[in-house]
Design a protein around this motif. Structure first.
Motif, PDB file in Angstrom:
ATOM      1  N   HIS A 252      19.322  28.919 -33.676  1.00  0.00           N
ATOM      2  CA  HIS A 252      20.716  28.220 -32.958  1.00  0.00           C
ATOM      3  C   HIS A 252      21.713  29.637 -32.897  1.00  0.00           C
ATOM      4  CE1 HIS A 252      21.062  28.956 -37.277  1.00  0.00           C
ATOM      5  NE2 HIS A 252      22.500  28.984 -37.252  1.00  0.00           N
ATOM      6  N   ILE A 253      21.289  30.854 -33.455  1.00  0.00           N
ATOM      7  CA  ILE A 253      22.219  31.796 -33.180  1.00  0.00           C
ATOM      8  C   ILE A 253      22.474  32.625 -31.831  1.00  0.00           C
ATOM      9  CG2 ILE A 253      22.852  34.279 -34.183  1.00  0.00           C
ATOM     10  CD1 ILE A 253      21.449  33.349 -36.905  1.00  0.00           C
ATOM     11  N   GLY A 254      21.076  32.531 -30.963  1.00  0.00           N
ATOM     12  CA  GLY A 254      21.198  33.206 -29.803  1.00  0.00           C
ATOM     13  C   GLY A 254      21.166  34.551 -29.918  1.00  0.00           C
ATOM     14  N   GLY A 255      21.611  35.243 -28.730  1.00  0.00           N
ATOM     15  CA  GLY A 255      21.717  36.775 -28.552  1.00  0.00           C
ATOM     16  C   GLY A 255      20.544  37.253 -27.701  1.00  0.00           C
ATOM     17  N   LEU A 256      19.624  36.595 -27.227  1.00  0.00           N
ATOM     18  CA  LEU A 256      18.687  36.913 -26.129  1.00  0.00           C
ATOM     19  C   LEU A 256      19.426  37.017 -24.912  1.00  0.00           C
ATOM     20  CD1 LEU A 256      15.633  36.929 -25.160  1.00  0.00           C
ATOM     21  CD2 LEU A 256      15.827  34.575 -24.723  1.00  0.00           C
ATOM     22  N   LYS A 257      18.893  38.191 -24.022  1.00  0.00           N
ATOM     23  CA  LYS A 257      19.460  38.465 -22.621  1.00  0.00           C
ATOM     24  C   LYS A 257      18.318  38.933 -21.922  1.00  0.00           C
ATOM     25  CE  LYS A 257      23.987  40.482 -24.322  1.00  0.00           C
ATOM     26  NZ  LYS A 257      24.974  39.524 -23.411  1.00  0.00           N
ATOM     27  N   ILE A 258      18.316  38.441 -20.709  1.00  0.00           N
ATOM     28  CA  ILE A 258      17.409  39.049 -19.899  1.00  0.00           C
ATOM     29  C   ILE A 258      17.847  39.713 -18.732  1.00  0.00           C
ATOM     30  CG2 ILE A 258      15.666  37.121 -20.675  1.00  0.00           C
ATOM     31  CD1 ILE A 258      16.562  35.694 -17.854  1.00  0.00           C
ATOM     32  N   PHE A 259      17.365  40.553 -18.061  1.00  0.00           N
ATOM     33  CA  PHE A 259      17.604  41.441 -16.906  1.00  0.00           C
ATOM     34  C   PHE A 259      17.561  40.746 -15.589  1.00  0.00           C
ATOM     35  CE2 PHE A 259      18.218  45.325 -14.098  1.00  0.00           C
ATOM     36  CZ  PHE A 259      19.411  45.770 -14.574  1.00  0.00           C
ATOM     37  N   TYR A 260      18.511  40.255 -14.792  1.00  0.00           N
ATOM     38  CA  TYR A 260      18.157  39.610 -13.494  1.00  0.00           C
ATOM     39  C   TYR A 260      19.311  40.060 -12.656  1.00  0.00           C
ATOM     40  CZ  TYR A 260      18.109  35.605 -10.348  1.00  0.00           C
ATOM     41  OH  TYR A 260      18.150  34.673  -9.339  1.00  0.00           O
ATOM     42  N   GLN A 261      18.950  40.295 -11.349  1.00  0.00           N
ATOM     43  CA  GLN A 261      19.758  40.646 -10.504  1.00  0.00           C
ATOM     44  C   GLN A 261      20.935  41.776 -10.836  1.00  0.00           C
ATOM     45  OE1 GLN A 261      22.099  37.118  -8.742  1.00  0.00           O
ATOM     46  NE2 GLN A 261      20.277  36.551  -7.498  1.00  0.00           N
ATOM     47  N   TYR A 262      20.281  42.630 -11.451  1.00  0.00           N
ATOM     48  CA  TYR A 262      20.750  44.139 -11.751  1.00  0.00           C
ATOM     49  C   TYR A 262      22.014  43.802 -12.864  1.00  0.00           C
ATOM     50  CZ  TYR A 262      18.748  45.279  -7.591  1.00  0.00           C
ATOM     51  OH  TYR A 262      17.631  45.616  -6.356  1.00  0.00           O
ATOM     52  N   GLN A 263      21.676  42.780 -13.855  1.00  0.00           N
ATOM     53  CA  GLN A 263      22.902  42.576 -14.840  1.00  0.00           C
ATOM     54  C   GLN A 263      22.086  41.804 -16.028  1.00  0.00           C
ATOM     55  OE1 GLN A 263      25.725  40.161 -12.595  1.00  0.00           O
ATOM     56  NE2 GLN A 263      25.347  38.593 -14.454  1.00  0.00           N
ATOM     57  N   TRP A 264      22.436  42.029 -17.308  1.00  0.00           N
ATOM     58  CA  TRP A 264      22.177  41.440 -18.256  1.00  0.00           C
ATOM     59  C   TRP A 264      22.703  39.952 -18.411  1.00  0.00           C
ATOM     60  CZ3 TRP A 264      17.841  42.885 -20.685  1.00  0.00           C
ATOM     61  CH2 TRP A 264      17.422  44.347 -20.767  1.00  0.00           C
ATOM     62  N   THR A 265      21.851  39.097 -18.559  1.00  0.00           N
ATOM     63  CA  THR A 265      22.254  37.555 -18.485  1.00  0.00           C
ATOM     64  C   THR A 265      21.988  36.938 -19.826  1.00  0.00           C
ATOM     65  OG1 THR A 265      22.080  37.313 -15.964  1.00  0.00           O
ATOM     66  CG2 THR A 265      22.101  35.352 -17.107  1.00  0.00           C
ATOM     67  N   ASP A 266      22.845  36.317 -20.545  1.00  0.00           N
ATOM     68  CA  ASP A 266      22.616  35.553 -21.691  1.00  0.00           C
ATOM     69  C   ASP A 266      21.795  34.371 -21.563  1.00  0.00           C
ATOM     70  OD1 ASP A 266      24.234  36.973 -23.637  1.00  0.00           O
ATOM     71  OD2 ASP A 266      26.005  36.232 -22.490  1.00  0.00           O
ATOM     72  N   VAL A 267      20.963  34.153 -22.647  1.00  0.00           N
ATOM     73  CA  VAL A 267      20.118  32.851 -22.536  1.00  0.00           C
ATOM     74  C   VAL A 267      20.439  32.111 -23.888  1.00  0.00           C
ATOM     75  CG1 VAL A 267      17.594  31.665 -22.301  1.00  0.00           C
ATOM     76  CG2 VAL A 267      18.223  34.035 -21.318  1.00  0.00           C
ATOM     77  N   PRO A 268      21.260  31.105 -23.672  1.00  0.00           N
ATOM     78  CA  PRO A 268      22.010  30.193 -24.818  1.00  0.00           C
ATOM     79  C   PRO A 268      20.733  29.432 -25.279  1.00  0.00           C
ATOM     80  CG  PRO A 268      23.680  30.260 -23.004  1.00  0.00           C
ATOM     81  CD  PRO A 268      22.537  30.977 -22.332  1.00  0.00           C
ATOM     82  N   PRO A 269      20.540  29.318 -26.444  1.00  0.00           N
ATOM     83  CA  PRO A 269      19.466  28.282 -26.980  1.00  0.00           C
ATOM     84  C   PRO A 269      19.783  27.110 -26.381  1.00  0.00           C
ATOM     85  CG  PRO A 269      20.592  29.399 -28.850  1.00  0.00           C
ATOM     86  CD  PRO A 269      21.158  29.983 -27.572  1.00  0.00           C
ATOM     87  N   ILE A 270      18.759  26.209 -26.312  1.00  0.00           N
ATOM     88  CA  ILE A 270      18.953  24.782 -26.079  1.00  0.00           C
ATOM     89  C   ILE A 270      17.976  24.216 -27.143  1.00  0.00           C
ATOM     90  CG2 ILE A 270      18.190  22.897 -24.629  1.00  0.00           C
ATOM     91  CD1 ILE A 270      18.583  24.956 -22.270  1.00  0.00           C
ATOM     92  N   PRO A 271      18.543  23.289 -27.970  1.00  0.00           N
ATOM     93  CA  PRO A 271      17.778  22.557 -29.194  1.00  0.00           C
ATOM     94  C   PRO A 271      16.408  21.903 -28.434  1.00  0.00           C
ATOM     95  CG  PRO A 271      20.060  22.123 -29.136  1.00  0.00           C
ATOM     96  CD  PRO A 271      20.030  22.702 -27.724  1.00  0.00           C
ATOM     97  N   GLY A 272      15.351  22.457 -29.207  1.00  0.00           N
ATOM     98  CA  GLY A 272      14.324  21.707 -28.795  1.00  0.00           C
ATOM     99  C   GLY A 272      13.526  22.513 -27.652  1.00  0.00           C
ATOM    100  N   ALA A 273      14.058  23.358 -26.973  1.00  0.00           N
ATOM    101  CA  ALA A 273      13.402  24.129 -25.761  1.00  0.00           C
ATOM    102  C   ALA A 273      12.898  25.408 -26.247  1.00  0.00           C
ATOM    103  CB  ALA A 273      14.725  24.536 -24.628  1.00  0.00           C
ATOM    104  N   LEU A 274      11.996  25.864 -25.358  1.00  0.00           N
ATOM    105  CA  LEU A 274      11.208  27.157 -25.481  1.00  0.00           C
ATOM    106  C   LEU A 274      11.515  27.945 -24.464  1.00  0.00           C
ATOM    107  CD1 LEU A 274       7.706  25.509 -26.694  1.00  0.00           C
ATOM    108  CD2 LEU A 274       9.329  26.930 -28.021  1.00  0.00           C
ATOM    109  N   VAL A 275      11.662  29.527 -24.557  1.00  0.00           N
ATOM    110  CA  VAL A 275      11.619  30.223 -23.270  1.00  0.00           C
ATOM    111  C   VAL A 275      10.181  30.986 -22.968  1.00  0.00           C
ATOM    112  CG1 VAL A 275      12.592  32.471 -22.631  1.00  0.00           C
ATOM    113  CG2 VAL A 275      13.987  30.733 -24.090  1.00  0.00           C
ATOM    114  N   VAL A 276       9.977  30.844 -21.941  1.00  0.00           N
ATOM    115  CA  VAL A 276       8.660  31.349 -21.272  1.00  0.00           C
ATOM    116  C   VAL A 276       8.912  32.400 -20.650  1.00  0.00           C
ATOM    117  CG1 VAL A 276       6.273  30.831 -20.112  1.00  0.00           C
ATOM    118  CG2 VAL A 276       7.522  29.041 -21.477  1.00  0.00           C
TER     119      VAL A 276
END
Length: 282
Positions: A252-276
Motif C-alpha cells: 500500500h506504500i507505493g513508490g514505484l515509478k516507470i519511465f514513459y515519454q521521457y519522464q518518470w511516472t508514478d504507479v500508485p498501487p490499486i488494491p488487488g491489482a498486479l503490475v505486469v
C-alpha cells in the motif's frame, strides 16, 4: 568516475571494507535499522540527492480487466488489443480481475514481511551469496553488492519455484505455505498472460508457452526498512528486468515509478491489482 570522486573527497572512506563488514554481519539493511542508526552509511549514498517530487504531467498506466475473457470472444479480442497497445507503448500495465484471490495477495505480502522481520539469528541461516543452486532460498542485501556503485536500501529473498518446486521443508517457515500457494496462482496467471501476448503478436495462443516462456518462476520478496535519511539513498535504482515478464505485487506504500515519454511516472498501487511488465527476453 562518481565513486572515485567520492573516494578522493573522503580519503578515509574504505568502501570495500565497509561493504565487507555490512555483508559479513548477515543482517542486511534491517539490521542497521534494528541497531538504531540515525544516519545512512556512506555505502548507500547516491552521488546526488534524489528529486522525488519533480513536476510531472498527469499520466496513468493502462489498467486491463481480465473478467470474462475465457467466456466472451469479443471481450477477449478487446483485451488482446489493450495488451498489445500497453506493451507497445508503455511496456507495462496494471491487471485487475486476474483470478488471484485478495486473501492470497495479502497473505503473500504478510509472508514477505514475516520473513524479513523474524528473529535475526534465525534469519541469518538463509543468508548467502551462493548462486550455484545449492540452496533453494537466497536471502541477502543487494545481489550486486560488490559491483554496484551505490548500495540500495533493500533486503531481498529469492526462491526458484518452477520448473522444479521446492519441498516445503526447503522454504522458510514464516512464508512457506503462502509461497507454494501464491506460486501456483501466479503460474496459472502467467500461462494466461502468455496466451494473450501470443495473440497480440498474431501468433497461436499457445505459442509462447510451447516455446518455454512459462516454464520457470522465480519469486523475489523485497523489503525496504524505514530510512532515517530517505533523500540520500534509494530502494531500487532504474533498471530493466532480465526475464520474459514480471508480475509485481505492490504493497500500500507505493513508490514505484516507470519511465514513459521521457519522464518518470508514478504507479500508485490499486488494491488487488498486479503490475505486469515485459522483460528483456520477451
Amino acid at each position: 568516475m562518481v565513486t572515485s570522486a567520492l573516494a578522493l573527497a573522503q580519503p578515509d572512506y574504505d568502501r570495500k571494507a565497509e561493504l565487507r563488514a555490512f555483508d559479513e554481519a548477515k543482517t542486511g539493511v534491517k539490521g542497521l535499522v534494528d541497531a538504531g542508526i540515525t544516519e545512512v552509511p556512506r555505502i548507500f549514498h547516491l552521488p546526488s540527492p534524489e528529486n522525488l517530487n519533480s513536476e510531472q504531467h498527469e499520466l496513468t498506466l493502462p489498467t486491463i480487466d481480465l473478467q470474462g475473457i475465457n467466456n466472451n470472444p469479443i471481450q477477449r479480442k478487446e483485451v488482446v488489443e489493450k495488451v498489445k497497445d500497453a506493451l507497445e507503448s508503455w511496456g507495462f500495465f496494471q491487471l485487475v480481475n486476474h483470478g488471484i484471490p485478495i486473501n492470497i495477495l495479502e497473505d503473500m505480502k504478510k509472508g514477505v514481511m514475516d520473513f524479513h522481520e523474524q528473529d535475526t539469528e534465525v534469519k541469518k541461516q538463509w543468508y548467502t551469496r551462493d548462486m550455484s543452486g545449492k540452496t533453494r532460498v537466497i536471502y541477502n542485501s543487494n545481489f550486486d553488492l560488490y559491483a554496484a556503485p551505490v548500495t540500495n536500501w533493500r533486503d531481498t529473498f529469492y526462491c526458484t519455484m518452477a520448473p522444479n518446486p521446492p519441498e516445503p521443508h526447503e522454504l522458510p517457515p514464516p512464508c512457506r505455505q503462502i509461497l507454494l500457494e501464491y506460486s501456483r496462482h501466479v503460474m496459472k496467471l502467467g500461462v494466461c498472460l502468455f496466451g494473450l501476448i501470443s495473440e497480440a503478436l498474431g501468433l497461436d495462443p499457445n505459442h509462447l508457452v510451447e516455446i518455454g516462456c512459462a516454464d520457470g518462476l522465480g519469486v523475489l520478496g523485497h523489503y525496504y526498512p524505514s530510512c532515517p535519511q530517505p533523500e540520500l539513498t534509494i530502494g531500487t535504482p532504474e533498471h530493466a528486468d532480465s526475464d520474459f515478464i514480471t508480475i509485481l505485487l505492490q504493497d500500500h506504500i507505493g513508490g514505484l515509478k516507470i519511465f514513459y515519454q521521457y519522464q518518470w511516472t508514478d504507479v500508485p498501487p490499486i488494491p488487488g491489482a498486479l503490475v505486469v511488465n515485459a522483460g528483456d527476453l520477451l
